[in-house]
Design an enzyme around this catalytic site. Structure first.
Site, short mmCIF file in Angstrom:
data_model
loop_
_atom_site.label_atom_id
_atom_site.label_comp_id
_atom_site.label_asym_id
_atom_site.label_seq_id
_atom_site.Cartn_x
_atom_site.Cartn_y
_atom_site.Cartn_z
N TYR A 41 3.66 -2.98 2.65
CA TYR A 41 3.59 -2.15 3.82
C TYR A 41 2.88 -3.02 4.37
O TYR A 41 2.80 -3.17 5.51
CB TYR A 41 1.73 -1.94 2.90
CG TYR A 41 1.47 -0.95 3.63
CD1 TYR A 41 2.18 0.46 4.32
CD2 TYR A 41 0.49 -1.28 4.65
CE1 TYR A 41 0.93 1.20 5.68
CE2 TYR A 41 -0.54 0.07 5.83
CZ TYR A 41 0.03 0.90 5.82
OH TYR A 41 -0.02 1.07 7.34
N GLU A 64 4.55 -10.87 -5.90
CA GLU A 64 2.59 -11.61 -7.45
C GLU A 64 3.64 -10.99 -8.56
O GLU A 64 2.85 -11.18 -9.12
CB GLU A 64 1.62 -10.21 -6.52
CG GLU A 64 2.41 -9.00 -6.45
CD GLU A 64 2.62 -8.71 -4.89
OE1 GLU A 64 2.93 -9.54 -3.98
OE2 GLU A 64 2.55 -7.66 -4.78
N ASP A 112 -14.36 -9.88 -25.02
CA ASP A 112 -14.41 -9.02 -23.24
C ASP A 112 -16.22 -8.83 -23.38
O ASP A 112 -16.53 -8.94 -22.52
CB ASP A 112 -13.67 -7.94 -23.34
CG ASP A 112 -12.66 -7.98 -23.41
OD1 ASP A 112 -12.28 -9.40 -23.54
OD2 ASP A 112 -11.22 -7.38 -23.36
N GLY A 148 0.52 -1.40 0.19
CA GLY A 148 -0.22 -0.20 -0.22
C GLY A 148 0.72 1.61 0.04
O GLY A 148 1.80 1.22 -0.03
N HIS A 182 7.79 -7.36 -3.48
CA HIS A 182 6.38 -7.35 -4.12
C HIS A 182 5.97 -9.31 -5.17
O HIS A 182 6.95 -9.18 -5.76
CB HIS A 182 5.71 -6.99 -4.99
CG HIS A 182 5.47 -5.57 -4.42
ND1 HIS A 182 4.06 -5.74 -4.19
CD2 HIS A 182 5.61 -4.49 -4.02
CE1 HIS A 182 4.02 -4.08 -3.00
NE2 HIS A 182 4.98 -3.76 -3.16
#
Ligand code: XMP
Length: 519
Positions: A87, A178, A233, A59, A176
């Site tokens: 964070y 991810e 989509d 964050g 991170h």
């Protein structure tokens, strides 16, 4: 099967740009997870949700700022594994008695390398070489770890890059895992869910059930309208919403006269006749082509088409009584791209058209059931919903359609020629088994006529350019390396089969510096 029959992982969101990527990594592991903003995660919520594990996202805040986001204290008493990221790591340390300090030259943004300290089950499959590349993005840093924690990995500017309290199953990383720039990051999530005891039984079929239940609840007995473009989509969004609310959904297919050969008929037939959706085929070719008459500037073309599209859509939507929701096939990358990372305005290269702005104007609420998904996941969901494979695998097609593949003035004759040439080109690509290797392929008709000779006669016809690129997201692209045989054969077919073209070129520009479309 609904989500309550699955083990659930809770992601507490502290506002990172990449929180959805955590969910994505977990979906790849067939783990059911939900992202909830930290404000909503109360003690009561935790009891009701009963997560089997919890992840704290990154964050933008600083834990030292007053009122900065916190998880409820009770989360640490649940007795379940917790993983804190960036964070999330700092907030975990702060809550459990560690210390966090401001930058002072220890900020890290971008690629960094972590080296191991000692063995940890979370790190199984890591450090097969002496270091792991990770992606850092932090100003503050942990200066003192909380009691019970030990250090398992360090980086030059993060002495506590990987820490854990193994007894309590609390893990905290400064980077991170991810993002793709942490190449081995998925392995950390895999280890985390394994040690948390997830069985990995959450599939796209389960996602579909969940999405349908959510749509039903949101829409209730109201009417939904959807701008169906025939692209993957909007098609998958329409099919999903139709499964959820049936005839409460009406699709408007705006035919601007800039579609490919037989495209309008194919889309309308498939949705109306085979899938029983209510589809309004808005035949507005005259309107669009009339307004575009004599226009050659690319941005003017885009603006005209974008504005007319909204007018037309609104005209048809107004006829649908009680419409309260607008369905959109927004994908997760659209959600992140719309947020500027630098916080400043970004340069507009091309104005993309969509139905943004319409909802407020018409008092509509949005249903965006694909907001959490990436393109390949949308395709998987489409297959799950029974859409034909040939449809799901289709190359992207831009909203302004053939207008931006016809540099210069658009005429009906040119569009006719372009449609035929494009159909031959795509047929060639399919026949050679190359369609699925290519991100996007199309013909652009050029605003030049050139001299040729066919039989014994002189010709003076249009030149065209073939375009084919590989890409993962359309943001960057390489031209596709066709063989000379393929290109020669295709040029011959186009010139023989399409009256009006006597010269074929192949566009070998990558993006950047070129864009994929010609305008
Ligand atoms: P460019 O030409 O910008 O295209 O390299 C990148 C991708 O976006 C598609 N594209 C559009 N899609 N509305 C759309 O829905 C638009 O206005 C638009 N312009 C470009 C393009 O086909 C490629 O896939």
């Amino acid at each position: 099967m609904d989500s309550t029959h699955h083990d659930r992982l809770l992601i507490i969101d502290f506002g990172s740009q990449v929180t959805q990527l955590i969910a994505r990594r977990l979906r790849e592991l067939n783990v059911y997870c939900e992202i909830h903003p930290f404000q909503n995660v109360t003690d009561a919520f935790l009891t009701e949700f009963a997560p089997k594990a919890v992840i704290f996202s990154g964050g933008p805040a600083s834990v030292m700022d007053e009122g900065s986001p916190r998880p409820p204290e009770s989360v640490f008493g649940l007795g379940v594994p917790i993983l804190g990221i960036c964070y999330g790591q700092q907030v975990m340390m702060q809550c459990l008695g560690g210390k966090v300090e401001r930058g002072h030259g220890t900020a890290e943004f971008g690629r960094a390398y972590v080296t191991p300290e000692s063995k940890l089950s979370l790190l199984e499959g890591w450090f097969l070489t002496d270091k792991e590349q990770v992606w850092m993005s932090h100003g503050d840093h942990v200066s003192e770890i909380a009691p019970g924690f030990e250090v398992y990995g360090t980086s030059p500017n993060a002495p506590f890059a990987i820490t854990a309290d193994v007894a309590r199953n609390f893990y905290a990383v400064q980077f991170h895992p991810e993002v793709h720039h942490t190449p081995n990051g998925a392995k950390l999530y895999e280890n985390f869910v394994r040690l948390a005891g997830f069985s990995g039984d959450w599939t796209m079929g389960a996602y579909r059930e969940q999405a349908i239940a959510t749509i039903k609840e949101r829409v209730g007995d109201k009417q939904v309208i959807c701008a169906l473009s025939g692209g993957v989509d909007s098609s998958v969004a329409a099919a999903l919403i139709h499964e959820a609310v049936g005839d409460q959904l009406t699709c408007v297919f705006v035919d601007h006269g800039l579609l490919r050969l037989n495209e309008a008929e194919e889309v309308v037939t498939m949705f109306r006749d085979h899938m029983n959706l209510k589809v309004i085929h808005a035949q507005e070719q005259e309107l669009f082509l009339g307004e575009l008459d004599g226009v050659s500037d690319p941005e003017t073309k885009r603006k005209i088409i974008g504005k007319l599209f909204i007018d037309v859509f609104q005209k048809y939507a107004d006829q649908i009584e009680g419409a309260a929701f607008l369905a959109q096939g927004t994908l997760y990358p659209d959600v992140i791209e719309s947020v500027s990372f630098s916080g400043g305005p970004s340069v507009t290269i091309k104005s993309h058209h969509n139905v943004g702005g319409l909802p407020e104007k018409m008092g509509l609420r949005l249903v965006e059931p694909l907001r959490e998904l990436f393109k390949d996941e949308v395709r998987a969901l489409g297959r799950e919903l029974g859409l034909p494979a040939s449809f799901i695998g289709r190359h992207p097609f831009p909203g302004p359609g053939l207008a931006i593949r016809c540099p210069g003035e658009i005429t009906r004759d040119k569009l006719e020629i372009l449609r035929k040439a494009d159909a031959v080109y795509i047929d060639q690509i399919r026949k050679h088994g190359l369609y699925d290797e290519i991100w996007q392929a199309f013909v652009a008709i050029l605003p030049v006529r050139t001299v040729g000779v066919m039989g014994d006669g002189r010709t003076y016809d249009f030149a065209c350019a073939l375009r084919a690129v590989t890409s993962v997201d359309g943001m960057t692209a390489d031209y596709y390396p066709f063989s000379h045989e393929f290109l020669g054969e295709t040029a011959t077919r186009i010139i023989n089969e399409v009256q009006g073209i006597n010269r074929v070129t192949y566009d070998i520009t990558s993006k950047p510096p070129g864009t994929i479309e010609w305008e």
